[in-house]
Scaffold this active site. Structure first.
Site, short mmCIF file in Angstrom:
data_model
loop_
_atom_site.label_atom_id
_atom_site.label_comp_id
_atom_site.label_asym_id
_atom_site.label_seq_id
_atom_site.Cartn_x
_atom_site.Cartn_y
_atom_site.Cartn_z
N SER A 1 -3.36 11.37 3.90
CA SER A 1 -3.51 9.95 3.67
C SER A 1 -2.99 9.48 2.31
O SER A 1 -2.78 8.28 2.12
CB SER A 1 -4.99 9.57 3.76
OG SER A 1 -5.73 10.22 2.74
N LYS B 1 -4.25 6.50 -6.37
CA LYS B 1 -4.51 6.16 -4.96
C LYS B 1 -5.58 5.07 -4.84
O LYS B 1 -6.55 5.07 -5.61
CB LYS B 1 -4.97 7.44 -4.23
CG LYS B 1 -5.20 7.27 -2.73
CD LYS B 1 -5.64 8.60 -2.10
CE LYS B 1 -5.87 8.49 -0.60
NZ LYS B 1 -6.30 9.76 0.01
N SER C 1 -5.18 15.75 2.77
CA SER C 1 -4.48 14.53 2.34
C SER C 1 -3.76 14.58 1.01
O SER C 1 -3.08 13.62 0.65
CB SER C 1 -5.46 13.36 2.31
OG SER C 1 -5.62 12.87 3.61
N1 GLN Z 1 -5.71 13.67 8.09
C1 GLN Z 1 -7.09 14.02 7.95
C2 GLN Z 1 -7.95 12.92 8.52
O1 GLN Z 1 -7.44 12.00 9.03
C3 GLN Z 1 -7.42 14.29 6.52
C4 GLN Z 1 -7.51 13.06 5.71
C5 GLN Z 1 -7.85 13.35 4.28
O2 GLN Z 1 -7.73 14.47 3.82
N2 GLN Z 1 -8.31 12.32 3.62
O3 GLN Z 1 -9.13 12.97 8.45
#
Ligand code: GLN
Length: 497
Positions: free
Chosen positions: A156, A81, A180
């Site tokens: 994400s 990532k 995420s």
């Molecule tokens: N979707 C969540 C956010 O926008 C979690 C994102 C993540 O785990 N990096 O914060």
């Protein structure tokens, strides 16, 4: 064996063939690169390929395989990532503000997998600074779900999940701050695991919310996820929050099955608002299988669930507003250096370099931390966090692990939530409690709803990765549901391409 077959292997299967000498690390990499060339224009999982790295690493893996001293991941193709630093490889957190940034060092978690012989294929797309649930907040392009190109892969870490789902990598790394890893794993039909906070070093991770962030693996089997996690875990002097506990303990009792285990179903998760009937049906079917395997299904309660989302969306933005202060046009990446003075330099660089969601979070977080509002927002959110942690402590008195859906919905069509941040935030209701409480959790494929993958989430007590993995593996084995490689057709989504 055709190159298509090579991109459907698990680590276990590939390692067997590599050690027999019937395939080489270079064969494996070539098969994956060809698959990426064939498919990634549709899926868009990758931001950049790392040919120099994979050539060097595959050659080294092949040499070690020939010499008979190959480490456990020798020749295994991995995708990383875009928030994990790799020395000399452009790393941008999906943002324009880091365009061109080449880190001078490699993240510990990544380095450990390199040391174990993994071969890096490339850098995967993600929401900018990991803020989002669909990968649509990437400043580059949205990634598409390999099961339906008109839908999101989740986020994400959507690029990492999609790469593994599409056979464009055997394994990948993501990060999980509020869900995420687990949510995109669920939406793409692969296995994804978030470790206990402190299990894996965060050194070299571009921070979003430091008290919540953890790095973890995506894979196409629970065995593979367990192996990768065990290799990347453990104390790192470069991250003071990393635990001394040995990485290998995540495998303790791992294959023991669920007979006699108590699996808690929190009613607040089971009946969470907005859960799709098809998702619920898949979870019901999974619970039946686990019961048939000898687990006792018990009713538990996490009474503060309703406040979790609000607390998370104070704490995470507060930490991000502080973490992202370093991107000022002086030290890294983008710089509006023609600005007349330093304040303008900061302002213009950040205005130009950050996307809408990142700016929204920085502003929310700065506001929540400001002197007049600190007590009302930030402090209150931290108190709620404690209550949520206590909810889990009480639930784990009654059960060994907690099971639920990972996401209340299957993958949604691209563009349907981008104008409504709150509806996007709701994607995380079932995952972010685990982050607030620092607990380990895994998402494992549990069938489909309307033809789209559903994920089963297993949350464990602190340091209970082995419990999560044990339940997930028993379920995977008994259900005979596998993370299958998806080959999306050239044009459109399901039914139309
Ligand atoms: N979707 C969540 C956010 O926008 C979690 C994102 C993540 O785990 N990096 O914060």
């Amino acid at each position: 064996m055709t190159s298509g077959d090579l991109t459907e292997l698990t680590i276990k299967e590939a390692t067997h063939l590599l050690r027999l000498g019937s395939i080489s690390a270079s064969d494996l990499v070539t098969a994956h690169v060809e698959r990426i060339e064939q498919l990634d224009a549709r899926v868009k999982a990758y931001l950049r390929m790392t040919q120099e790295v994979w050539e060097r690493q595959a050659e080294e893996a092949d040499r070690k395989l020939r010499d008979g001293d190959a480490p456990p991941l020798a020749g295994i193709p991995i995708a990383i990532k875009d928030v994990l630093c790799v020395k000399g490889v452009e790393t941008t957190a999906g943002s324009q503000i880091l365009r061109g940034f080449k880190p001078p060092y490699t993240a510990t978690a990544v380095q450990r997998l390199f040391d174990a012989g993994a071969v890096m294929l490339g850098v995967t797309n993600c929401d900018e600074f990991a803020m989002g649930s669909s990968t649509e907040n990437s400043s580059y392009f949205p990634t598409r779900n390999p099961h339906d190109l008109l839908r999101v892969p989740g986020g994400s870490s959507g690029g990492s999940a999609a790469a593994v789902a599409a056979g464009e990598a055997m394994i990948s790394l993501g990060t999980d701050t509020g869900g995420s890893i687990r949510q995109p794993a669920a939406l793409c039909g692969v296995v994804g695991m978030k470790p206990t906070y402190g299990r894996v070093s965060r050194y070299g991770l571009i921070a979003f919310a430091s008290s919540l962030d953890q790095i973890g693996p995506f894979a196409r089997s629970v065995d593979d996820a367990a192996l990768v996690l065990s290799l990347m875990s453990g104390l790192d002097p470069l991250d003071a929050t990393s635990s001394q506990r040995p990485g290998m303990e995540v495998l303790n009792n791992y294959g023991a099955g669920v007979k006699g285990m108590r699996l808690g179903v929190p009613r607040e998760y089971y009946d969470v608002e907005g859960i799709e009937p098809g998702v619920k049906a898949a979870i019901d079917a999974a619970l039946l299988i686990l019961r048939r395997e000898g687990a006792e299904i018990v009713d538990v309660s996490l009474p503060h669930t309703d406040y979790g989302l609000a607390a998370y969306y104070i704490i995470a933005p507060a930490e991000c507003s502080s973490n992202l202060a370093r991107f000022d046009g002086v030290k890294y990446g983008l710089s509006e250096e023609d600005s007349p003075n330093v304040t303008e330099l900061y302002t213009q660089t950040r205005r130009k370099g950050f996307g809408t969601e990142v700016r929204r979070r920085v502003m929310l977080g700065t506001y929540a931390l400001s002197s007049g509002y600190y007590d009302a927002y930030y402090l209150k959110a931290q108190k709620v966090r404690t209550l949520i942690k206590r909810d889990f402590d009480a639930a784990f008195e009654k059960c060994d692990a907690i099971v639920s859906a990972t996401s209340p919905t299957v993958a949604f069509p691209i563009g349907t939530k981008t104008q409504d941040p709150l509806s996007m935030y709701l994607c995380d209701v079932l995952t972010l409690g685990g982050n607030l409480a620092g607990l380990p959790g895994i998402s494992v494929p549990c069938g489909t709803s309307d033809g789209l993958p559903v994920g089963l989430q297993v949350l464990g007590p602190q340091w209970g990765e082995n419990v999560c993995l044990r339940v997930a593996r028993a379920y995977e084995e008994a259900s005979e549901i596998r993370a299958e490689v998806a080959t999306p057709s050239p044009l459109q989504g399901r039914g139309s391409g």
